[in-house]
Design a protein around this motif. Structure first.
Motif, mmCIF file in Angstrom:
data_model
loop_
_atom_site.group_PDB
_atom_site.id
_atom_site.type_symbol
_atom_site.label_atom_id
_atom_site.label_comp_id
_atom_site.label_asym_id
_atom_site.label_seq_id
_atom_site.Cartn_x
_atom_site.Cartn_y
_atom_site.Cartn_z
ATOM 1 N N UNK A 1 2.974 34.981 -68.785
ATOM 2 C CA UNK A 1 2.016 35.661 -69.657
ATOM 3 C C UNK A 1 1.113 36.592 -68.843
ATOM 4 N N UNK A 2 0.285 37.314 -69.561
ATOM 5 C CA UNK A 2 -0.716 38.152 -68.910
ATOM 6 C C UNK A 2 -1.655 37.317 -68.051
ATOM 7 N N UNK A 3 -1.925 36.105 -68.480
ATOM 8 C CA UNK A 3 -2.782 35.206 -67.691
ATOM 9 C C UNK A 3 -2.134 34.936 -66.332
ATOM 10 N N UNK A 4 -0.810 34.722 -66.317
ATOM 11 C CA UNK A 4 -0.114 34.507 -65.044
ATOM 12 C C UNK A 4 -0.292 35.715 -64.133
ATOM 13 N N UNK A 5 -0.136 36.906 -64.688
ATOM 14 C CA UNK A 5 -0.307 38.129 -63.897
ATOM 15 C C UNK A 5 -1.706 38.178 -63.285
ATOM 16 N N UNK A 6 -2.716 37.937 -64.103
ATOM 17 C CA UNK A 6 -4.098 38.014 -63.618
ATOM 18 C C UNK A 6 -4.397 36.937 -62.575
ATOM 19 N N UNK A 7 -3.841 35.745 -62.760
ATOM 20 C CA UNK A 7 -4.056 34.673 -61.777
ATOM 21 C C UNK A 7 -3.389 35.001 -60.446
ATOM 22 N N UNK A 8 -2.180 35.537 -60.497
ATOM 23 C CA UNK A 8 -1.493 35.931 -59.256
ATOM 24 C C UNK A 8 -2.298 37.022 -58.563
ATOM 25 N N UNK A 9 -2.747 38.004 -59.338
ATOM 26 C CA UNK A 9 -3.531 39.097 -58.779
ATOM 27 C C UNK A 9 -4.826 38.573 -58.150
ATOM 28 N N UNK A 10 -5.501 37.649 -58.830
ATOM 29 C CA UNK A 10 -6.739 37.072 -58.297
ATOM 30 C C UNK A 10 -6.495 36.311 -56.997
ATOM 31 N N UNK A 11 -5.394 35.551 -56.944
ATOM 32 C CA UNK A 11 -5.056 34.813 -55.726
ATOM 33 C C UNK A 11 -4.835 35.777 -54.554
ATOM 34 N N UNK B 1 5.755 44.007 -54.198
ATOM 35 C CA UNK B 1 4.863 43.203 -53.366
ATOM 36 C C UNK B 1 5.437 41.796 -53.286
ATOM 37 N N UNK B 2 5.878 41.417 -52.090
ATOM 38 C CA UNK B 2 6.520 40.117 -51.904
ATOM 39 C C UNK B 2 5.663 38.951 -52.347
ATOM 40 N N UNK B 3 4.373 38.969 -52.017
ATOM 41 C CA UNK B 3 3.490 37.871 -52.419
ATOM 42 C C UNK B 3 3.378 37.775 -53.940
ATOM 43 N N UNK B 4 3.343 38.917 -54.610
ATOM 44 C CA UNK B 4 3.272 38.899 -56.063
ATOM 45 C C UNK B 4 4.555 38.302 -56.646
ATOM 46 N N UNK B 5 5.705 38.765 -56.156
ATOM 47 C CA UNK B 5 6.983 38.268 -56.662
ATOM 48 C C UNK B 5 7.125 36.767 -56.414
ATOM 49 N N UNK B 6 6.645 36.303 -55.262
ATOM 50 C CA UNK B 6 6.692 34.868 -54.958
ATOM 51 C C UNK B 6 5.790 34.088 -55.920
ATOM 52 N N UNK B 7 4.590 34.614 -56.175
ATOM 53 C CA UNK B 7 3.684 33.964 -57.123
ATOM 54 C C UNK B 7 4.268 33.920 -58.519
ATOM 55 N N UNK B 8 4.932 34.988 -58.886
ATOM 56 C CA UNK B 8 5.595 35.056 -60.189
ATOM 57 C C UNK B 8 6.697 34.000 -60.278
ATOM 58 N N UNK B 9 7.517 33.906 -59.231
ATOM 59 C CA UNK B 9 8.602 32.922 -59.208
ATOM 60 C C UNK B 9 8.049 31.506 -59.217
ATOM 61 N N UNK B 10 6.950 31.289 -58.510
ATOM 62 C CA UNK B 10 6.345 29.954 -58.470
ATOM 63 C C UNK B 10 5.928 29.508 -59.865
ATOM 64 N N UNK B 11 5.403 30.428 -60.644
ATOM 65 C CA UNK B 11 4.963 30.081 -62.002
ATOM 66 C C UNK B 11 6.127 29.974 -62.980
ATOM 67 N N UNK B 12 7.220 30.669 -62.718
ATOM 68 C CA UNK B 12 8.356 30.678 -63.640
ATOM 69 C C UNK B 12 9.353 29.552 -63.370
ATOM 70 N N UNK B 13 9.230 28.856 -62.243
ATOM 71 C CA UNK B 13 10.199 27.826 -61.861
ATOM 72 C C UNK B 13 10.024 26.569 -62.722
ATOM 73 N N UNK C 1 7.380 22.627 -62.294
ATOM 74 C CA UNK C 1 6.146 22.659 -63.099
ATOM 75 C C UNK C 1 5.233 21.459 -62.864
ATOM 76 N N UNK C 2 5.736 20.401 -62.243
ATOM 77 C CA UNK C 2 4.889 19.236 -61.950
ATOM 78 C C UNK C 2 3.850 19.574 -60.881
ATOM 79 N N UNK C 3 4.161 20.516 -60.033
ATOM 80 C CA UNK C 3 3.290 20.873 -58.913
ATOM 81 C C UNK C 3 2.422 22.078 -59.272
ATOM 82 N N UNK C 4 1.305 22.202 -58.574
ATOM 83 C CA UNK C 4 0.427 23.362 -58.760
ATOM 84 C C UNK C 4 1.111 24.599 -58.167
ATOM 85 N N UNK C 5 0.781 25.795 -58.683
ATOM 86 C CA UNK C 5 1.427 27.015 -58.165
ATOM 87 C C UNK C 5 1.416 27.164 -56.640
ATOM 88 N N UNK C 6 0.330 26.812 -55.928
ATOM 89 C CA UNK C 6 0.408 26.965 -54.461
ATOM 90 C C UNK C 6 1.498 26.091 -53.824
#
Length: 149
Positions: A74-84, A98-110, A114-119
Protein backbone atom coordinates in the motif's frame (compact mmCIF):
# COMPACT_ATOMS: atom_id res chain seq x y z
CA UNK A 1 59.69 6.23 -27.17
CA UNK A 2 56.09 5.04 -27.08
CA UNK A 3 54.74 3.78 -23.79
CA UNK A 4 53.05 0.35 -24.32
CA UNK A 5 50.82 0.86 -21.28
CA UNK A 6 49.57 4.15 -22.71
CA UNK A 7 48.95 2.50 -26.09
CA UNK A 8 46.77 -0.11 -24.36
CA UNK A 9 44.79 2.63 -22.60
CA UNK A 10 44.30 4.46 -25.88
CA UNK A 11 43.11 1.27 -27.56
CA UNK A 12 40.58 0.64 -24.79
CA UNK A 13 39.30 4.23 -24.84
CA UNK A 14 38.91 4.13 -28.62
CA UNK A 15 37.03 0.84 -28.67
CA UNK A 16 33.28 0.81 -28.97
CA UNK A 17 32.82 -1.11 -25.75
CA UNK A 18 33.91 -0.68 -22.19
CA UNK A 19 35.23 -3.55 -20.04
CA UNK A 20 32.47 -6.08 -19.62
CA UNK A 21 31.28 -5.71 -23.19
CA UNK A 22 28.68 -3.00 -22.58
CA UNK A 23 28.43 -0.57 -25.51
CA UNK A 24 29.39 2.97 -24.54
CA UNK A 25 26.25 4.43 -26.09
CA UNK A 26 24.15 2.34 -23.70
CA UNK A 27 24.17 4.89 -20.92
CA UNK A 28 22.09 4.78 -17.72
CA UNK A 29 19.03 6.41 -19.29
CA UNK A 30 19.02 3.99 -22.21
CA UNK A 31 19.47 1.06 -19.86
CA UNK A 32 16.57 2.28 -17.72
CA UNK A 33 14.39 2.62 -20.83
CA UNK A 34 15.30 -0.92 -21.89
CA UNK A 35 14.45 -2.28 -18.45
CA UNK A 36 11.14 -0.44 -18.45
CA UNK A 37 10.20 -1.79 -21.88
CA UNK A 38 11.15 -5.33 -20.83
CA UNK A 39 9.11 -5.04 -17.62
CA UNK A 40 6.06 -3.76 -19.48
CA UNK A 41 6.30 -6.70 -21.88
CA UNK A 42 6.05 -9.17 -18.96
CA UNK A 43 2.65 -10.37 -17.78
CA UNK A 44 1.28 -8.04 -15.09
CA UNK A 45 1.14 -10.34 -12.11
CA UNK A 46 1.05 -8.97 -8.61
CA UNK A 47 2.59 -12.10 -7.11
CA UNK A 48 6.08 -13.52 -7.60
CA UNK A 49 7.22 -16.88 -6.22
CA UNK A 50 10.97 -17.22 -5.79
CA UNK A 51 12.44 -20.74 -5.80
CA UNK A 52 16.06 -20.77 -4.59
CA UNK A 53 18.47 -23.40 -5.88
CA UNK A 54 18.62 -24.84 -2.38
CA UNK A 55 16.29 -24.28 0.60
CA UNK A 56 16.91 -21.15 2.65
CA UNK A 57 17.75 -21.59 6.33
CA UNK A 58 16.92 -18.61 8.55
CA UNK A 59 16.56 -18.46 12.32
CA UNK A 60 15.67 -22.13 12.65
CA UNK A 61 13.22 -22.22 9.75
CA UNK A 62 13.61 -23.62 6.26
CA UNK A 63 12.06 -21.97 3.22
CA UNK A 64 11.63 -23.93 -0.01
CA UNK A 65 10.26 -20.80 -1.68
CA UNK A 66 9.33 -17.22 -0.90
CA UNK A 67 6.14 -15.62 -2.18
CA UNK A 68 6.15 -11.88 -2.79
CA UNK A 69 2.70 -10.34 -2.95
CA UNK A 70 3.55 -7.07 -4.67
CA UNK A 71 -0.07 -6.08 -5.23
CA UNK A 72 -0.72 -6.30 -1.48
CA UNK A 73 1.56 -3.36 -0.78
CA UNK A 74 0.00 0.00 0.00
CA UNK A 75 0.90 3.66 0.02
CA UNK A 76 1.62 3.26 3.72
CA UNK A 77 4.30 0.68 2.86
CA UNK A 78 5.88 3.14 0.43
CA UNK A 79 5.93 5.92 3.02
CA UNK A 80 7.33 3.64 5.73
CA UNK A 81 10.14 2.42 3.46
CA UNK A 82 10.89 6.01 2.48
CA UNK A 83 10.93 7.10 6.15
CA UNK A 84 13.29 4.25 7.08
CA UNK A 85 15.67 5.29 4.32
CA UNK A 86 15.55 8.94 5.40
CA UNK A 87 16.30 7.97 9.01
CA UNK A 88 19.42 6.19 7.73
CA UNK A 89 20.45 9.29 5.80
CA UNK A 90 19.50 7.94 2.38
CA UNK A 91 17.54 10.13 -0.02
CA UNK A 92 15.03 8.37 -2.23
CA UNK A 93 15.05 9.77 -5.75
CA UNK A 94 13.82 6.95 -7.98
CA UNK A 95 12.46 3.99 -5.98
CA UNK A 96 12.64 1.61 -8.96
CA UNK A 97 16.43 1.97 -9.05
CA UNK A 98 17.25 2.12 -5.34
CA UNK A 99 18.40 -1.20 -3.91
CA UNK A 100 17.44 -0.35 -0.33
CA UNK A 101 13.94 0.63 -1.44
CA UNK A 102 13.48 -2.57 -3.46
CA UNK A 103 14.73 -4.64 -0.51
CA UNK A 104 12.30 -2.86 1.84
CA UNK A 105 9.51 -3.48 -0.63
CA UNK A 106 10.38 -7.18 -0.86
CA UNK A 107 10.61 -7.44 2.93
CA UNK A 108 7.05 -6.17 3.26
CA UNK A 109 5.69 -8.29 0.39
CA UNK A 110 7.20 -11.61 1.56
CA UNK A 111 4.23 -13.70 2.68
CA UNK A 112 6.24 -16.39 4.51
CA UNK A 113 8.09 -13.78 6.56
CA UNK A 114 5.10 -11.87 7.90
CA UNK A 115 5.73 -13.19 11.42
CA UNK A 116 8.85 -11.03 11.64
CA UNK A 117 9.16 -7.25 11.67
CA UNK A 118 10.26 -5.65 8.37
CA UNK A 119 13.87 -5.06 9.56
CA UNK A 120 14.28 -8.78 10.30
CA UNK A 121 12.69 -9.67 6.97
CA UNK A 122 15.11 -7.33 5.21
CA UNK A 123 18.00 -8.95 7.11
CA UNK A 124 17.04 -12.35 5.66
CA UNK A 125 16.89 -10.92 2.14
CA UNK A 126 20.25 -9.17 2.55
CA UNK A 127 21.78 -12.47 3.70
CA UNK A 128 20.77 -14.20 0.46
CA UNK A 129 23.39 -14.96 -2.17
CA UNK A 130 23.82 -11.93 -4.44
CA UNK A 131 22.26 -13.66 -7.45
CA UNK A 132 19.10 -14.56 -5.49
CA UNK A 133 18.87 -11.08 -3.95
CA UNK A 134 19.13 -9.47 -7.39
CA UNK A 135 16.45 -11.78 -8.85
CA UNK A 136 14.03 -10.68 -6.12
CA UNK A 137 14.92 -6.99 -6.56
CA UNK A 138 14.45 -7.31 -10.33
CA UNK A 139 10.95 -8.69 -9.74
CA UNK A 140 10.11 -5.75 -7.46
CA UNK A 141 11.52 -3.28 -10.02
CA UNK A 142 9.52 -4.91 -12.83
CA UNK A 143 6.34 -4.63 -10.79
CA UNK A 144 6.93 -0.91 -10.26
CA UNK A 145 7.83 -0.28 -13.88
CA UNK A 146 4.70 -2.08 -15.11
CA UNK A 147 2.65 0.20 -12.86
CA UNK A 148 3.85 3.21 -14.89
CA UNK A 149 2.02 2.08 -18.04
Amino acid sequence: MDDPKRANLDAVSKSDTIPGGVPEELDDAALAAEQEAAAKAEPDTGVYIFHPDKPLEWEGRTYESLTFQWDGLTGRDHLEIESELLMRGRTLVVPEYTGDYLCGMAARAAVELRDAAPPQRAALLKALPLRDFMIICKSARSFLLRAEQ
